[in-house]
Design a protein around this motif. Structure first.
Motif, PDB file in Angstrom:
ATOM      1  N   GLN A   9       0.826  -1.200   0.000  1.00 33.32           N
ATOM      2  CA  GLN A   9       0.000   0.000   0.000  1.00 33.32           C
ATOM      3  C   GLN A   9       0.868   1.261   0.000  1.00 33.32           C
ATOM      4  OE1 GLN A   9      -3.463   0.134  -0.162  1.00 33.32           O
ATOM      5  NE2 GLN A   9      -3.066   2.308  -0.509  1.00 33.32           N
ATOM      6  N   THR A  10       1.938   1.217   0.782  1.00 28.64           N
ATOM      7  CA  THR A  10       2.871   2.351   0.817  1.00 28.64           C
ATOM      8  C   THR A  10       3.540   2.538  -0.532  1.00 28.64           C
ATOM      9  OG1 THR A  10       3.314   1.913   3.169  1.00 28.64           O
ATOM     10  CG2 THR A  10       4.885   3.305   1.999  1.00 28.64           C
ATOM     11  N   LEU A  11       3.884   1.419  -1.173  1.00 22.82           N
ATOM     12  CA  LEU A  11       4.507   1.463  -2.488  1.00 22.82           C
ATOM     13  C   LEU A  11       3.547   2.076  -3.514  1.00 22.82           C
ATOM     14  CD1 LEU A  11       7.346   0.393  -3.356  1.00 22.82           C
ATOM     15  CD2 LEU A  11       6.166  -1.584  -4.334  1.00 22.82           C
ATOM     16  N   ASN A 223       6.275   8.272   3.183  1.00 19.39           N
ATOM     17  CA  ASN A 223       5.064   7.480   3.419  1.00 19.39           C
ATOM     18  C   ASN A 223       5.252   6.444   4.524  1.00 19.39           C
ATOM     19  OD1 ASN A 223       2.987   8.479   1.670  1.00 19.39           O
ATOM     20  ND2 ASN A 223       4.170   7.727  -0.063  1.00 19.39           N
ATOM     21  N   ILE A 224       6.443   5.881   4.604  1.00 19.31           N
ATOM     22  CA  ILE A 224       6.731   4.958   5.711  1.00 19.31           C
ATOM     23  C   ILE A 224       6.638   5.703   7.040  1.00 19.31           C
ATOM     24  CG2 ILE A 224       8.539   3.607   6.831  1.00 19.31           C
ATOM     25  CD1 ILE A 224       9.489   2.749   4.070  1.00 19.31           C
ATOM     26  N   LEU A 225       7.246   6.896   7.082  1.00 20.93           N
ATOM     27  CA  LEU A 225       7.200   7.714   8.296  1.00 20.93           C
ATOM     28  C   LEU A 225       5.776   8.139   8.626  1.00 20.93           C
ATOM     29  CD1 LEU A 225       8.842   9.182  10.484  1.00 20.93           C
ATOM     30  CD2 LEU A 225       9.042  11.127   8.923  1.00 20.93           C
ATOM     31  N   SER A 226       5.003   8.493   7.597  1.00 17.66           N
ATOM     32  CA  SER A 226       3.629   8.948   7.832  1.00 17.66           C
ATOM     33  C   SER A 226       2.750   7.827   8.387  1.00 17.66           C
ATOM     34  CB  SER A 226       3.031   9.495   6.532  1.00 17.66           C
ATOM     35  OG  SER A 226       2.834   8.470   5.582  1.00 17.66           O
ATOM     36  N   ARG A 227       3.007   6.589   7.966  1.00 12.71           N
ATOM     37  CA  ARG A 227       2.250   5.456   8.511  1.00 12.71           C
ATOM     38  C   ARG A 227       2.562   5.253   9.991  1.00 12.71           C
ATOM     39  NH1 ARG A 227      -0.736   1.849   5.940  1.00 12.71           N
ATOM     40  NH2 ARG A 227      -0.956   2.045   3.674  1.00 12.71           N
ATOM     41  N   TYR A 234      -1.263  11.539   1.584  1.00 18.53           N
ATOM     42  CA  TYR A 234      -1.850  11.390   0.253  1.00 18.53           C
ATOM     43  C   TYR A 234      -2.718  12.593  -0.112  1.00 18.53           C
ATOM     44  CZ  TYR A 234      -4.253   9.211  -3.686  1.00 18.53           C
ATOM     45  OH  TYR A 234      -4.760   8.937  -4.920  1.00 18.53           O
ATOM     46  N   GLN A 235      -3.614  12.990   0.808  1.00 21.53           N
ATOM     47  CA  GLN A 235      -4.486  14.134   0.544  1.00 21.53           C
ATOM     48  C   GLN A 235      -3.678  15.425   0.456  1.00 21.53           C
ATOM     49  OE1 GLN A 235      -7.703  14.108  -0.256  1.00 21.53           O
ATOM     50  NE2 GLN A 235      -7.601  11.869  -0.151  1.00 21.53           N
ATOM     51  N   MET A 236      -2.617  15.508   1.244  1.00 29.49           N
ATOM     52  CA  MET A 236      -1.764  16.693   1.212  1.00 29.49           C
ATOM     53  C   MET A 236      -1.078  16.814  -0.152  1.00 29.49           C
ATOM     54  SD  MET A 236       1.443  17.651   3.700  1.00 29.49           S
ATOM     55  CE  MET A 236       2.459  16.324   3.052  1.00 29.49           C
ATOM     56  N   ILE A 237      -0.601  15.692  -0.694  1.00 31.18           N
ATOM     57  CA  ILE A 237       0.056  15.686  -1.993  1.00 31.18           C
ATOM     58  C   ILE A 237      -0.927  16.071  -3.097  1.00 31.18           C
ATOM     59  CG2 ILE A 237       1.110  14.216  -3.751  1.00 31.18           C
ATOM     60  CD1 ILE A 237       3.044  14.865  -1.573  1.00 31.18           C
ATOM     61  N   ILE A 238      -2.154  15.561  -3.006  1.00 26.53           N
ATOM     62  CA  ILE A 238      -3.171  15.867  -4.016  1.00 26.53           C
ATOM     63  C   ILE A 238      -3.462  17.371  -4.044  1.00 26.53           C
ATOM     64  CG2 ILE A 238      -5.616  15.586  -4.613  1.00 26.53           C
ATOM     65  CD1 ILE A 238      -5.391  12.694  -3.742  1.00 26.53           C
ATOM     66  N   LYS A 239      -3.585  17.979  -2.858  1.00 26.24           N
ATOM     67  CA  LYS A 239      -3.832  19.424  -2.799  1.00 26.24           C
ATOM     68  C   LYS A 239      -2.642  20.197  -3.349  1.00 26.24           C
ATOM     69  CE  LYS A 239      -7.033  19.300   1.126  1.00 26.24           C
ATOM     70  NZ  LYS A 239      -7.253  19.701   2.540  1.00 26.24           N
ATOM     71  N   LEU A 240      -1.437  19.737  -3.011  1.00 25.73           N
ATOM     72  CA  LEU A 240      -0.227  20.394  -3.497  1.00 25.73           C
ATOM     73  C   LEU A 240      -0.157  20.322  -5.025  1.00 25.73           C
ATOM     74  CD1 LEU A 240       2.528  21.724  -2.858  1.00 25.73           C
ATOM     75  CD2 LEU A 240       3.495  19.421  -2.695  1.00 25.73           C
TER      76      LEU A 240
END
Length: 280
Positions: A9-11, A223-227, A234-240
């Motif tokens: 999922q992280t990948l 993403n590993i750190l965020s988990r 993910y939502q932050m990247i989409i907004k960016l």
């Protein structure tokens, strides 16, 4: 099993985030590459290698300056520059030779943007050309884009945004007032020259691929750190990635002129072929 699913999922999230961040500019670059190669093929068939040289005086230096600017931004050491060379045995019109520290992640990521430099400098030069030579068209284009063009996710909206952007540009650029304006024709010459040399070379693509792998590695670590910290990156990247609306809108200027250049190249090729048949 849970660890494996979490890893996969992280990948997947890392791939999707990378696509949201840089996918649009890559797609534009690939389309521009196809259009330029086709245009140059028809020009060479019609006029030989000299057919490409006509636009190289403007297009090639802007292409190489795009690499050069990105080298400075990302801290690469530039050892040699050739903005334009017309008689090289291999047909290379220009180059920027640069070196970087492989231990610097910042400079490794920079390879991606250095490789794509000509797209940034090409689109930027087209925008500046509109701004200074046909300012009324530029401001009308900018105002209408702000009102009409929206971008929220990478789906069919991407194609719709390109089509709408090209429509807006065409409507505001190819007007009766502009056709009677000498500066408009100067802009067209510049625009066609830039569009004929905006695409990436094989070396550019290889360099960009190195940087792209570094971008993915960084996103994967984040993403590993965020988990572990339960962050929703993910939502932050989409907004960016909302800046993609502007990349698409202004990139469509390059797509429009690259397509027109292709049409002109095909017409010239067919005209030359008819002329040869008529003479024989």
């Amino acid at each position: 099993m849970d660890i494996l699913l979490s890893f996969l999922q992280t990948l997947l999230n890392s791939f999707l985030e990378m696509f949201y961040l840089v996918g649009v500019i890559i797609i534009i670059g690939l389309i521009l590459g196809v259009l330029e190669r086709l245009s140059n093929t028809y020009l060479v068939l019609a006029f030989g290698a000299k057919g490409v040289m006509v636009t190289a005086w403007i297009g090639t230096p802007i292409h190489e300056i795009g690499h050069l600017i990105q080298c400075f931004i990302w801290g690469h050491r530039v050892s040699r520059i050739k903005l334009l060379q017309l008689n090289h045995p291999s047909g290379i019109l220009g180059f920027v030779e640069h070196h970087y520290n492989p231990n610097s992640m910042y400079q490794q990521v920079g390879n991606f943007f250095i490789g794509l430099g000509p797209i940034f400098s090409g689109i930027g030069s087209l925008i500046l050309g509109m701004y200074f030579l046909v300012p009324d068209s530029y401001f009308a284009f900018k105002t209408e884009l702000q009102q009409r063009i929206k971008f929220e996710q990478l789906d069919i909206t991407l194609l719709k945004t390109i089509v709408e952007s090209v429509s807006v540009i065409s409507k505001n650029l190819f007007t009766i007032e502009n056709l009677l304006n000498p500066l408009f024709w100067i802009f067209l010459v510049i625009a066609f020259s830039i569009s004929s040399h905006i695409a990436l070379s094989t070396a550019d693509i290889r360099g960009s691929a190195k940087g792209l792998s570094s971008i993915f590695f960084i996103l994967f670590l984040i993403n590993i750190l965020s988990r572990l910290l339960n962050w929703d990156t993910y939502q932050m990247i989409i907004k960016l990635a909302g800046y993609n609306a502007y990349v698409l809108a202004f990139g469509s200027i390059a797509l429009l002129f690259s397509f027109i250049t292709l049409v002109i190249s095909i017409l010239l090729f067919n005209a030359k072929r008819l002329w040869v048949r008529w003479k024989s």
